[in-house]
Design a protein around this motif. Structure first.
Motif, PDB file in Angstrom:
ATOM      1  N   ALA A 161      46.232  47.871  -4.257  1.00 26.81           N
ATOM      2  CA  ALA A 161      45.366  49.062  -4.837  1.00 26.81           C
ATOM      3  C   ALA A 161      43.717  48.255  -3.616  1.00 26.81           C
ATOM      4  N   GLY A 162      43.286  48.780  -3.290  1.00 25.81           N
ATOM      5  CA  GLY A 162      42.383  48.386  -1.934  1.00 25.81           C
ATOM      6  C   GLY A 162      41.780  49.703  -1.248  1.00 25.81           C
ATOM      7  N   ALA A 163      41.355  49.522  -0.664  1.00 23.93           N
ATOM      8  CA  ALA A 163      41.339  50.234   0.357  1.00 23.93           C
ATOM      9  C   ALA A 163      42.132  50.369   1.468  1.00 23.93           C
ATOM     10  N   ALA A 164      42.897  49.473   1.490  1.00 22.21           N
ATOM     11  CA  ALA A 164      44.529  49.871   2.426  1.00 22.21           C
ATOM     12  C   ALA A 164      45.521  50.936   1.910  1.00 22.21           C
ATOM     13  N   ALA A 165      45.313  50.928   0.625  1.00 28.75           N
ATOM     14  CA  ALA A 165      46.001  52.305  -0.267  1.00 28.75           C
ATOM     15  C   ALA A 165      45.585  53.305   0.599  1.00 28.75           C
TER      16      ALA A 165
ATOM     17  N   ALA B  82      52.403  41.861   6.376  1.00 27.90           N
ATOM     18  CA  ALA B  82      52.276  42.232   5.091  1.00 27.90           C
ATOM     19  C   ALA B  82      53.618  42.026   4.584  1.00 27.90           C
ATOM     20  N   LEU B  83      52.633  41.708   2.746  1.00 24.66           N
ATOM     21  CA  LEU B  83      53.872  41.613   2.304  1.00 24.66           C
ATOM     22  C   LEU B  83      54.106  42.370   1.799  1.00 24.66           C
ATOM     23  N   ASP B  84      55.064  41.561   0.860  1.00 19.72           N
ATOM     24  CA  ASP B  84      55.511  43.085  -0.420  1.00 19.72           C
ATOM     25  C   ASP B  84      54.905  42.218  -1.727  1.00 19.72           C
ATOM     26  N   ALA B  85      54.118  41.398  -1.872  1.00 15.24           N
ATOM     27  CA  ALA B  85      53.872  41.199  -3.290  1.00 15.24           C
ATOM     28  C   ALA B  85      52.950  39.722  -2.659  1.00 15.24           C
ATOM     29  N   PRO B  86      51.169  40.215  -3.621  1.00 13.48           N
ATOM     30  CA  PRO B  86      50.015  38.415  -3.227  1.00 13.48           C
ATOM     31  C   PRO B  86      50.717  37.112  -2.847  1.00 13.48           C
TER      32      PRO B  86
ATOM     33  N   TYR C 137      46.320  34.729  -1.987  1.00 12.17           N
ATOM     34  CA  TYR C 137      47.006  36.122  -2.057  1.00 12.17           C
ATOM     35  C   TYR C 137      47.629  36.203   0.034  1.00 12.17           C
ATOM     36  N   ILE C 138      47.613  35.799   0.714  1.00 12.91           N
ATOM     37  CA  ILE C 138      47.978  35.743   1.806  1.00 12.91           C
ATOM     38  C   ILE C 138      48.857  34.080   2.324  1.00 12.91           C
ATOM     39  N   GLY C 139      49.798  34.637   2.802  1.00 13.58           N
ATOM     40  CA  GLY C 139      51.037  33.220   3.023  1.00 13.58           C
ATOM     41  C   GLY C 139      50.225  32.063   3.595  1.00 13.58           C
TER      42      GLY C 139
END
Length: 99
Positions: A1-5, A34-38, A43-45
């Motif tokens: 989702a979001g702008a990065a998409a 870069a994560l497979d899923a948030p 949201y981040i690791g």
């Protein structure tokens, strides 16, 4: 989702920096992951959370802007992890920055 998409990450980050500068912010760094899923809570690791804490300490920055939508819970959790109210740290997502 979001702008990065919709944009390559470099273009999206450049656009986010321009938005921040338009909002009278000075961009002092950027971090990507870069994560497979948030991660549900942040949201981040956890390693990226630590990296951003170090960046905040090194630069004296008080605002962290995410290039995607954060839930209110993620925003609160990240603000606490980054030092929160005692350090005057705010976390915004792209939508909040634009508004």
């Amino acid at each position: 989702a979001g702008a990065a998409a919709f944009l390559p990450i470099e273009d999206s980050m450049r656009e986010l920096a321009a938005l921040a500068e338009t909002a009278s912010m000075r961009v002092v760094g950027s971090v990507t992951q870069a994560l497979d899923a948030p991660v549900a809570a942040t949201y981040i690791g956890s390693g990226k959370v630590s990296e951003i804490v170090r960046l905040l300490d090194a630069t004296g920055a008080k605002t962290v802007v995410f290039d995607d939508e954060l839930s209110p819970a993620q925003q609160r959790t990240l603000e606490r992890a980054f030092g929160g109210e005692p350090k005057g740290i705010k976390v915004l997502d792209r939508t909040a920055l634009i508004l």
